[in-house]
Design an enzyme around this catalytic site. Structure first.
Site, PDB file in Angstrom:
ATOM      1  N   TYR A 136       0.816  -1.214   0.000  1.00 44.51           N
ATOM      2  CA  TYR A 136       0.000   0.000   0.000  1.00 44.51           C
ATOM      3  C   TYR A 136       0.852   1.267   0.000  1.00 44.51           C
ATOM      4  O   TYR A 136       0.466   2.276  -0.561  1.00 44.51           O
ATOM      5  CB  TYR A 136      -0.887   0.048   1.259  1.00 44.51           C
ATOM      6  CG  TYR A 136      -2.189  -0.688   1.147  1.00 44.51           C
ATOM      7  CD1 TYR A 136      -2.226  -2.062   0.935  1.00 44.51           C
ATOM      8  CD2 TYR A 136      -3.397  -0.015   1.273  1.00 44.51           C
ATOM      9  CE1 TYR A 136      -3.419  -2.736   0.853  1.00 44.51           C
ATOM     10  CE2 TYR A 136      -4.599  -0.689   1.196  1.00 44.51           C
ATOM     11  CZ  TYR A 136      -4.599  -2.045   0.984  1.00 44.51           C
ATOM     12  OH  TYR A 136      -5.795  -2.711   0.914  1.00 44.51           O
ATOM     13  N   LYS A 186       2.760 -15.139   2.681  1.00 43.84           N
ATOM     14  CA  LYS A 186       3.000 -15.841   1.416  1.00 43.84           C
ATOM     15  C   LYS A 186       4.501 -16.083   1.322  1.00 43.84           C
ATOM     16  O   LYS A 186       5.181 -15.711   0.359  1.00 43.84           O
ATOM     17  CB  LYS A 186       2.459 -14.978   0.247  1.00 43.84           C
ATOM     18  CG  LYS A 186       2.465 -15.645  -1.112  1.00 43.84           C
ATOM     19  CD  LYS A 186       1.398 -16.719  -1.298  1.00 43.84           C
ATOM     20  CE  LYS A 186       1.571 -17.398  -2.660  1.00 43.84           C
ATOM     21  NZ  LYS A 186       0.718 -18.594  -2.819  1.00 43.84           N
ATOM     22  N   ASP A 218      -3.301 -18.129   0.568  1.00 48.06           N
ATOM     23  CA  ASP A 218      -4.277 -18.823  -0.281  1.00 48.06           C
ATOM     24  C   ASP A 218      -4.974 -19.924   0.520  1.00 48.06           C
ATOM     25  O   ASP A 218      -6.202 -20.070   0.487  1.00 48.06           O
ATOM     26  CB  ASP A 218      -3.630 -19.364  -1.573  1.00 48.06           C
ATOM     27  CG  ASP A 218      -2.295 -20.073  -1.361  1.00 48.06           C
ATOM     28  OD1 ASP A 218      -1.764 -20.081  -0.222  1.00 48.06           O
ATOM     29  OD2 ASP A 218      -1.766 -20.635  -2.344  1.00 48.06           O
ATOM     30  N   ASP A 242      -6.839  -6.952   4.227  1.00 50.52           N
ATOM     31  CA  ASP A 242      -7.948  -6.290   3.522  1.00 50.52           C
ATOM     32  C   ASP A 242      -8.838  -7.335   2.862  1.00 50.52           C
ATOM     33  O   ASP A 242     -10.062  -7.338   3.028  1.00 50.52           O
ATOM     34  CB  ASP A 242      -7.363  -5.337   2.470  1.00 50.52           C
ATOM     35  CG  ASP A 242      -8.448  -4.653   1.649  1.00 50.52           C
ATOM     36  OD1 ASP A 242      -9.438  -4.195   2.240  1.00 50.52           O
ATOM     37  OD2 ASP A 242      -8.291  -4.590   0.409  1.00 50.52           O
ATOM     38  N   ASP A 246     -12.937  -8.913   4.141  1.00 53.81           N
ATOM     39  CA  ASP A 246     -14.174  -8.932   3.336  1.00 53.81           C
ATOM     40  C   ASP A 246     -14.698 -10.363   3.243  1.00 53.81           C
ATOM     41  O   ASP A 246     -15.903 -10.613   3.331  1.00 53.81           O
ATOM     42  CB  ASP A 246     -13.919  -8.399   1.914  1.00 53.81           C
ATOM     43  CG  ASP A 246     -14.166  -6.895   1.767  1.00 53.81           C
ATOM     44  OD1 ASP A 246     -13.855  -6.149   2.721  1.00 53.81           O
ATOM     45  OD2 ASP A 246     -14.660  -6.464   0.702  1.00 53.81           O
TER      46      ASP A 246
HETATM   47  C1  IPM Z   1     -10.644  -0.922   3.580  1.00 53.87           C
HETATM   48  C2  IPM Z   1     -10.597  -0.384   2.184  1.00 53.87           C
HETATM   49  C3  IPM Z   1      -9.352   0.456   1.976  1.00 53.87           C
HETATM   50  C4  IPM Z   1      -8.148  -0.485   2.084  1.00 53.87           C
HETATM   51  C5  IPM Z   1      -9.251   1.261   0.662  1.00 53.87           C
HETATM   52  C6  IPM Z   1     -10.474   2.104   0.422  1.00 53.87           C
HETATM   53  C7  IPM Z   1      -8.047   2.133   0.659  1.00 53.87           C
HETATM   54  O1  IPM Z   1     -10.722  -1.399   1.247  1.00 53.87           O
HETATM   55  O2  IPM Z   1     -10.572  -0.139   4.530  1.00 53.87           O
HETATM   56  O3  IPM Z   1     -10.796  -2.142   3.744  1.00 53.87           O
HETATM   57  O4  IPM Z   1      -7.789  -1.139   1.105  1.00 53.87           O
HETATM   58  O5  IPM Z   1      -7.577  -0.543   3.163  1.00 53.87           O
HETATM   59 MN    MN Z   2     -11.255  -3.320   2.136  1.00 51.89          MN
END
Ligand code: IPM
Ligand code: MN
Ligand code: NAD
Length: 347
Positions: A136, A186, A218, A242, A246
């Site tokens: 990042y 990884k 993975d 990240d 999700d």
């Molecule tokens: C999160 C988001 C952010 C990240 C983006 C919007 C920069 O996806 O907070 O999970 O990747 O950290």
């Molecule tokens: Mn995110």
């Protein structure tokens, strides 16, 4: 106690409004809110996604409650002007290196999980995501190859200090939970990850009471779907954390449910749902505000020393869901406002 409110873009303002109504209902003495624009909204208002005044408010505040940033209108801007730079800038400027993303089974939501009930029934995990480094924040850019082809590049790196710092947070977090830490990397391919694994293993000598394991990312993604109940605390880098968070949200119910805390070394924090600005549903009043309401609860607990009030919010969310509250992401018809009302009624 000053709380900076940074609603941002898309559904950000819609979900922040409900979190503020919930906090107001608690009538916490001395809690003061100050709001500032951030992300695409700030770019449109003053030409920058993280205006000086917004950053200054974030620095002055005792805690920050953040909605989401991201606006399709801004996707073609030069990168430094895009909405996402605001949240990345806040994380970097404030040294918010430790991102805690909890995911746990909510019995009332068994039908909302993307997994079978027998697989999703015993999830109680915490992802500890490093937030100040990795691919990042490395050098990045566009250049031409010798053959004249366009080439994009982003350098991935961690130094051992950065890994040591987040590894300690991982071990401490595991110690306060069930004593098991899984480090995700990884290392079979990446030097960044080999260093990560070496340093996490070194630090483990200081935590003989914690059971440490390692997984490649993975495999970790596969295991999270196969048997999420096996995990206690996961510590991982910025990019992998990240993606895995999700993924974890759909194991328990919806991305509209998962809160997060981003902490500095002194306990100051920024609190935000893990989801984004959801442009596909923005403006319709149907976003699930519970991730943001639960982020406000984390804020009370981690930055404002109000653990009891935090527990009251968490209990109220549970009660509202058990009573049948379902926004569209959970397969129901409740609006954002009705979801806020249901939590307030439960309080
Ligand atoms: C999160 C988001 C952010 C990240 C983006 C919007 C920069 O996806 O907070 O999970 O990747 O950290
Ligand atoms: Mn995110
Ligand atoms: P997203 O999380 O915004 O949305 C993904 C999907 O989940 C969409 O279908 C959306 O409608 C749904 N969703 C998300 N939150 C929801 C909620 N509270 N209630 C109901 N449904 C919800 O991810 P995306 O679509 O990939 O990204 C949209 C924008 O948000 C992009 O600009 C991205 O960069 C940004 N983003 C910002 C943050 C942040 O501010 N921390 C986090 C992730 C994405």
């Amino acid at each position: 106690m000053l709380v900076a409110l940074l609603p941002g873009d898309g559904i950000g303002p819609e979900v922040i409004a409900e979190a503020v109504r919930v906090l107001d209902t608690l009538e916490i003495g001395g809690l003061v809110f100050e709001e500032a624009p951030v992300g695409g909204a700030a770019f449109k208002a003053v030409g920058h996604p993280l205006p000086e005044a917004t950053l200054d408010l974030a620095k002055r505040a005792d805690a920050i409650l953040f909605g989401a940033v991201g606006d399709p209108d801004c996707d073609a801007l030069e990168r430094h002007l895009r909405p996402e730079q605001a949240i990345l800038g806040l994380r970097a400027e404030l040294g918010l290196y430790a991102n805690l993303r909890p995911a746990a089974t909510i019995p009332a939501l068994a039908d909302a999980s993307a997994l079978r009930a027998d697989i999703a029934g015993n999830i109680d995990l915490m992802i500890v995501r490093e937030l100040n480094g990795d691919v990042y924040f490395g050098e990045k850019g566009m250049r031409a190859t010798d053959a004249g082809l366009r080439q994009g590049y982003d350098i991935m790196s961690y130094d051992e200090g950065e890994v040591r710092r987040i590894a300690k947070t991982g071990f401490e977090t595991a110690r306060a939970r069930r004593g098991r830490l899984c480090s995700v990397d990884k290392a079979n391919v990446l030097e960044t990850s080999q260093l990560w694994r070496d340093v996490v293993t070194e630090i483990s000598a200081d935590y003989p009471d914690i059971e440490l394991s390692h997984l490649y990312v993975d495999n970790a993604a596969m295991q999270l779907v196969k048997d999420p109940g096996q995990f206690d605390t996961i510590v991982t880098g910025n990019l992998f954390g990240d993606i895995l968070s999700d993924l974890a949200s759909m194991c328990t119910g919806s991305i509209g449910m998962l809160p997060s805390a981003s902490l500095d070394e002194g306990g100051k924090g920024l609190y935000e749902p893990i989801h984004g600005s959801a442009p596909d549903i923005a403006g319709q009043g149907i976003a699930n505000p519970l991730a943001t309401i639960l982020s406000a609860a984390m804020m009370l607990r981690y930055s404002l020393g109000l653990g009891d009030a935090a527990a009251r919010i968490e209990k109220a969310v549970e009660v509202a869901l058990a009573a049948g509250l379902r926004t569209a992401d959970l397969g129901g018809k409740a609006t954002t406002r009705e979801a806020g009302d249901a939590v307030i009624a439960a309080l």
